[in-house]
Motif scaffolding. Structure first.
Motif, PDB file in Angstrom:
ATOM      1  N   GLU B 294       0.868  -1.178   0.000  1.00 40.28           N
ATOM      2  CA  GLU B 294       0.000   0.000   0.000  1.00 40.28           C
ATOM      3  C   GLU B 294       0.901   1.222   0.000  1.00 40.28           C
ATOM      4  O   GLU B 294       1.873   1.293   0.754  1.00 40.28           O
ATOM      5  CB  GLU B 294      -0.878  -0.029   1.250  1.00 40.28           C
ATOM      6  CG  GLU B 294      -2.199   0.669   1.104  1.00 40.28           C
ATOM      7  CD  GLU B 294      -2.110   2.155   1.312  1.00 40.28           C
ATOM      8  OE1 GLU B 294      -2.999   2.872   0.852  1.00 40.28           O
ATOM      9  OE2 GLU B 294      -1.145   2.612   1.942  1.00 40.28           O
ATOM     10  N   THR B 296       0.880   4.438   0.984  1.00 40.54           N
ATOM     11  CA  THR B 296       1.194   5.251   2.164  1.00 40.54           C
ATOM     12  C   THR B 296       1.933   4.426   3.217  1.00 40.54           C
ATOM     13  O   THR B 296       2.773   4.944   3.945  1.00 40.54           O
ATOM     14  CB  THR B 296      -0.079   5.855   2.779  1.00 40.54           C
ATOM     15  OG1 THR B 296      -1.007   4.812   3.039  1.00 40.54           O
ATOM     16  CG2 THR B 296      -0.717   6.849   1.848  1.00 40.54           C
ATOM     17  N   PRO B 309      -0.778   2.300   6.964  1.00 44.05           N
ATOM     18  CA  PRO B 309      -1.273   3.247   5.968  1.00 44.05           C
ATOM     19  C   PRO B 309      -1.718   4.537   6.645  1.00 44.05           C
ATOM     20  O   PRO B 309      -2.009   4.553   7.839  1.00 44.05           O
ATOM     21  CB  PRO B 309      -2.476   2.532   5.358  1.00 44.05           C
ATOM     22  CG  PRO B 309      -2.326   1.117   5.732  1.00 44.05           C
ATOM     23  CD  PRO B 309      -1.596   1.092   7.014  1.00 44.05           C
ATOM     24  N   ARG B 311      -4.170   8.232   6.395  1.00 50.81           N
ATOM     25  CA  ARG B 311      -5.452   8.677   5.853  1.00 50.81           C
ATOM     26  C   ARG B 311      -5.184   9.419   4.545  1.00 50.81           C
ATOM     27  O   ARG B 311      -4.212  10.160   4.418  1.00 50.81           O
ATOM     28  CB  ARG B 311      -6.125   9.615   6.852  1.00 50.81           C
ATOM     29  CG  ARG B 311      -7.590   9.820   6.639  1.00 50.81           C
ATOM     30  CD  ARG B 311      -8.161  10.393   7.921  1.00 50.81           C
ATOM     31  NE  ARG B 311      -7.396  11.578   8.323  1.00 50.81           N
ATOM     32  CZ  ARG B 311      -7.726  12.817   7.967  1.00 50.81           C
ATOM     33  NH1 ARG B 311      -8.774  13.035   7.209  1.00 50.81           N
ATOM     34  NH2 ARG B 311      -7.009  13.843   8.373  1.00 50.81           N
ATOM     35  N   ARG B 312      -6.025   9.185   3.573  1.00 49.34           N
ATOM     36  CA  ARG B 312      -5.895   9.910   2.306  1.00 49.34           C
ATOM     37  C   ARG B 312      -7.217  10.577   1.991  1.00 49.34           C
ATOM     38  O   ARG B 312      -8.253   9.926   2.152  1.00 49.34           O
ATOM     39  CB  ARG B 312      -5.527   8.958   1.173  1.00 49.34           C
ATOM     40  CG  ARG B 312      -4.231   8.217   1.427  1.00 49.34           C
ATOM     41  CD  ARG B 312      -3.868   7.337   0.297  1.00 49.34           C
ATOM     42  NE  ARG B 312      -4.900   6.393  -0.037  1.00 49.34           N
ATOM     43  CZ  ARG B 312      -4.876   5.629  -1.115  1.00 49.34           C
ATOM     44  NH1 ARG B 312      -3.896   5.707  -1.953  1.00 49.34           N
ATOM     45  NH2 ARG B 312      -5.844   4.780  -1.354  1.00 49.34           N
ATOM     46  N   TYR B 315      -3.028  12.861  -0.634  1.00 58.98           N
ATOM     47  CA  TYR B 315      -2.439  11.744  -1.349  1.00 58.98           C
ATOM     48  C   TYR B 315      -0.921  11.917  -1.404  1.00 58.98           C
ATOM     49  O   TYR B 315      -0.429  13.048  -1.318  1.00 58.98           O
ATOM     50  CB  TYR B 315      -3.016  11.675  -2.764  1.00 58.98           C
ATOM     51  CG  TYR B 315      -4.442  11.204  -2.771  1.00 58.98           C
ATOM     52  CD1 TYR B 315      -4.731   9.845  -2.797  1.00 58.98           C
ATOM     53  CD2 TYR B 315      -5.492  12.104  -2.714  1.00 58.98           C
ATOM     54  CE1 TYR B 315      -6.036   9.413  -2.759  1.00 58.98           C
ATOM     55  CE2 TYR B 315      -6.805  11.669  -2.683  1.00 58.98           C
ATOM     56  CZ  TYR B 315      -7.070  10.319  -2.703  1.00 58.98           C
ATOM     57  OH  TYR B 315      -8.352   9.874  -2.662  1.00 58.98           O
ATOM     58  N   CYS B 502      -7.654   1.634   4.408  1.00 58.07           N
ATOM     59  CA  CYS B 502      -6.874   1.440   3.180  1.00 58.07           C
ATOM     60  C   CYS B 502      -7.437   0.288   2.361  1.00 58.07           C
ATOM     61  O   CYS B 502      -8.399  -0.371   2.739  1.00 58.07           O
ATOM     62  CB  CYS B 502      -5.405   1.170   3.500  1.00 58.07           C
ATOM     63  SG  CYS B 502      -5.065  -0.506   4.011  1.00 58.07           S
TER      64      CYS B 502
END
Lengths: 173, 546
Positions: B294, B296, B309, B311-312, B315, B502
């Motif tokens: 993943e 991130t 991961p 938070r997006r 990005y 994610c």
């Protein structure tokens, strides 16, 4: 009451300390935490409490953070592993081609549980998820060497060869 | 050694092409992690020795090469010209190949496998264009395949904007599963005014049953590096990170060699080809973690933290590594780049169907006659891949279902195989074929167990939800399930689909959802009648005891 000793008092194994000292001079930046821990593990084979405290102090990181990283990645061992490491692949292709039977056979023959080490400290057994040789499923990996198309018998035979070679010829596993 | 201009590179390419074509025969021995190094070494030595015996060593090239993708028939020798693939080789057989094929010019029919020849011939190999056709440890071999010409073209004839426009026109999408348009991603990073920027190439390949990136890195490491440099030029980054799973030892070794060679020729480092552009690549490796795939999470790993991961949005394209704009691409995506630059977006767009352009390397594994790597244009029907290329199901069994796109891919029943695989379905490129001996509940339980172990534990729906799903499935396989469990299962899956942070958690329930749609009767058999039709689940034992 203090629950733990202040970590200035904990000194790791002198061998690790001197190696780490050299590394930390080069890469003191917290970005290199994984690299530093990896070097510590390569020196004594695992990461103990002293190393965690020492690295945290020298890199100016909270102990909890270093411990968090060590326990997150499966490449770091908190306990000493056996002399040889056998990894049984449990990827999808290996699973449907008979990996569970192989795992059971090894467990029984060498008296070792996945994630554990045999009583005589010769063999550690781990489960990995896919080593990327799915066309030859099922696979096992002994000390980093991939052996494809194994059957329970072949797996035991190959592991025995490796374990025997490292010494003690007469001892029955 | 430093190449200073595109003309110098062209000369070098011509020289290497001439050198290769000066050999009467070229013998390539597959040397990849699916073959033992000693076996490969033995074959290479035998071939060299027997050529020396007859004094034609200078007319024949003997070289190691990458994985052809038919590991199950190894060890393999490939002879050029003519593309003869000899399977199941031993030193004795190799010696016979030399005497019959090389000296007498008669290909040895009995060592060729027609199925394998068809398997390879029916593919369209763009990403794997050089795999099996060059020595991955020699940059000169890559030059002979027009290597680094795309980089030179981009640097000398195109502006970064033009490179991005070309990629956008090609409609290339990310090859790791999310299918995000590559050109768009590059544009977002290029538009950012925040410096420095970074490029990350992702070779973490955690999906069980997928090994296309390994074969690519072992067979053609320079394609990845060239793609990375072009990406760096397009988005304005000067530093790249290439993350490789550390248990891909051979891939790691070959990439390391490739980076060193590229540096020596001045294709990496300061002022590449005497332009104003500088770029360098750092190789990073870590023991395999599924979650590190993943983007991130991978960034967290490179920063030296737990690979959780984030938070997006934001990005990674706007705030990634150390808060700077970061381009994260899969290595297969990057290996497409040199081709698009060199041959043009129009040429690339002739492969595939509307909306899904180009080819994809699929790992065809499981119960299939020839498991291996299959590169076909997107839009190819599943049936064609399994039966036309893979040769169908062995041992007279029947195909029951297929999982497309890695462990979190859709499960497609055997009667829906005329489905064309587009960019939404392809996922990470895994195609696992299951025959009628497998139990659907058992397999889904196995997949969920995998996700349960690999979950990073950061968000609750994933950490707790997956355990609950596993428990329900475990109950069903033990014959203790009820109809209420199925309802709960569906509810849980909806929660995971919506609430996870994610892609791991959000896509993990896909196998459960798709099997509940197509194979509900098999779940019901377990629950209502207490029978596992395939006889795999522990349920059957308890039935006998009753």
């Amino acid at each position: 009451m203090r629950r733990y000793r202040p970590y200035d008092l904990l000194e790791p194994d002198p061998k690790v300390a001197s190696t780490l000292e050299k590394e930390l001079a080069k890469r003191g930046n917290p970005t290199n935490l994984l690299e530093v821990l990896r070097i510590a593990q390569n020196t004594i084979g695992y990461i103990n409490k002293d190393v965690i405290f020492y690295v945290a102090k020298r890199m100016r990181l909270p102990v909890s953070k270093v411990y968090g990283v060590v326990t997150f990645y499966r490449e770091f061992n908190l306990r000493q592993l056996g002399e040889h490491i056998c990894a049984v692949c449990m990827g999808t292709a290996c699973y449907i081609n008979g990996a569970p039977e192989i795992l059971r056979a090894i467990e029984k023959f060498f008296n070792v549980k996945p994630g554990g080490t045999s009583p005589d400290k010769k063999l550690s057994l781990i489960i990995v998820r896919c080593i990327g040789c799915c066309a030859n499923a099922p696979n096992i990996m002994i000390d980093g060497r991939i052996i494809g198309n194994v059957t329970p018998e072949k797996a035991i035979q190959r592991i025995e060869e490796v374990v025997r070679r490292s010494g003690d010829e007469n001892k029955k596993y | 050694m430093r190449i200073r201009s595109i003309e110098e590179l062209r000369k070098l390419i011509e020289r290497e092409k001439r050198r290769l074509s000066s050999y009467k025969y070229r013998i390539y021995v597959v040397s990849a992690s699916c073959t033992h190094p000693e076996v490969t070494q033995g074959l290479l030595e035998t071939l060299e020795a027997s050529l020396e015996d007859i004094y034609i060593k200078d007319e024949v090239l003997v070289s190691p090469t990458g994985c052809l993708g038919v590991c199950s028939r190894g060890p393999i020798i490939r002879v050029e010209p003519g593309d003869y693939v000899y399977v199941h080789m031993t030193p004795e057989k190799a010696r016979r190949v030399v005497y019959e094929h090389i000296i007498k010019g008669r290909p040895l029919k009995e060592y060729l496998d027609d199925n394998v020849t068809l398997f390879l011939r029916k593919q369209t190999r763009l990403v794997l264009r050089n795999v099996g056709k060059m020595n991955p440890e020699r940059i000169e071999d890559y030059f002979a395949k027009n290597g680094y010409l795309a980089l030179a073209k981009a640097l000398t004839e195109m502006t970064p904007r033009q490179v991005i426009e070309e990629i956008k026109r090609s409609e290339l999408v990310g090859r790791s599963g999310s299918a995000f348009p590559t050109g768009l991603k590059w544009e977002i990073v290029a538009d950012m005014k925040d410096y420095p920027k970074y490029v990350i190439a992702n070779l973490s390949e955690g999906d069980p049953g997928v090994f296309s990136n390994r074969a690519l890195a072992e067979g053609d490491p320079h394609a990845i590096i060239e793609g990375m440099i072009i990406a760096g030029y397009a988005v304005g980054a000067n530093k790249g990170f290439l993350y490789v799973r550390s248990d891909y030892k051979l891939a790691l070794k070959r990439l390391r060699i490739a980076i060193e060679q590229a540096r020596r020729y001045g294709l990496l480092g300061e002022r590449i080809l005497n332009s104003d552009f500088s770029f360098d690549i750092e190789l990073i490796s870590g023991v395999h973690e599924f979650i590190a795939g993943e983007e991130t999470a991978l960034i967290s790993l490179i920063e030296g933290k737990r690979a959780s991961p984030r938070r997006r949005p934001p990005y990674p394209a706007t705030q990634g590594l150390w808060g700077k704009p970061t381009l994260v691409n899969n290595v297969e995506t990057l290996a497409n780049i040199p081709l698009i630059i060199l041959k043009g977006a129009k040429w690339f767009a002739q492969f595939g169907i509307k909306g899904s352009k180009g080819t994809k390397v699929f790992s065809l594994v499981g119960h299939v006659k020839i498991p291996g790597l299959v590169e076909v244009p997107l839009g190819t029907k599943l049936y064609d891949i399994i039966y036309e290329i893979g040769g169908g199901i062995p041992n007279g069994h029947k195909l029951k279902y297929v999982q497309v796109g890695g462990p979190s891919g859709e499960i497609i029943p055997g009667d829906k195989l005329d489905l064309p695989i587009d960019h939404k379905l392809m996922g990470s490129g895994g195609i696992v074929v299951f025959d009628d001996r497998t139990c659907i509940v058992d397999i889904v339980k196995f997949l969920i167990e995998f996700f349960m172990e690999e979950s990073c534990g950061y968000c609750i729906p994933c950490r707790v939800g997956l355990v609950r799903i596993y428990e329900i499935l475990d109950r069903i396989t033990r014959g203790q399930g009820s109809l209420k469990d199925l309802e709960l299962l569906e509810k849980l899956c909806t929660v995971l689909r919506k609430a996870c942070l994610c892609g791991l958690g959000r896509s993990a329930p896909i196998p459960v959802i798709s099997t509940l749609r197509f194979f509900k009767d098999e779940y019901l058999m377990h629950i209502e009648k207490g029978i596992c039709p395939a006889g795999k689940c522990p349920i059957n034992k308890s039935v006998n005891e009753r």
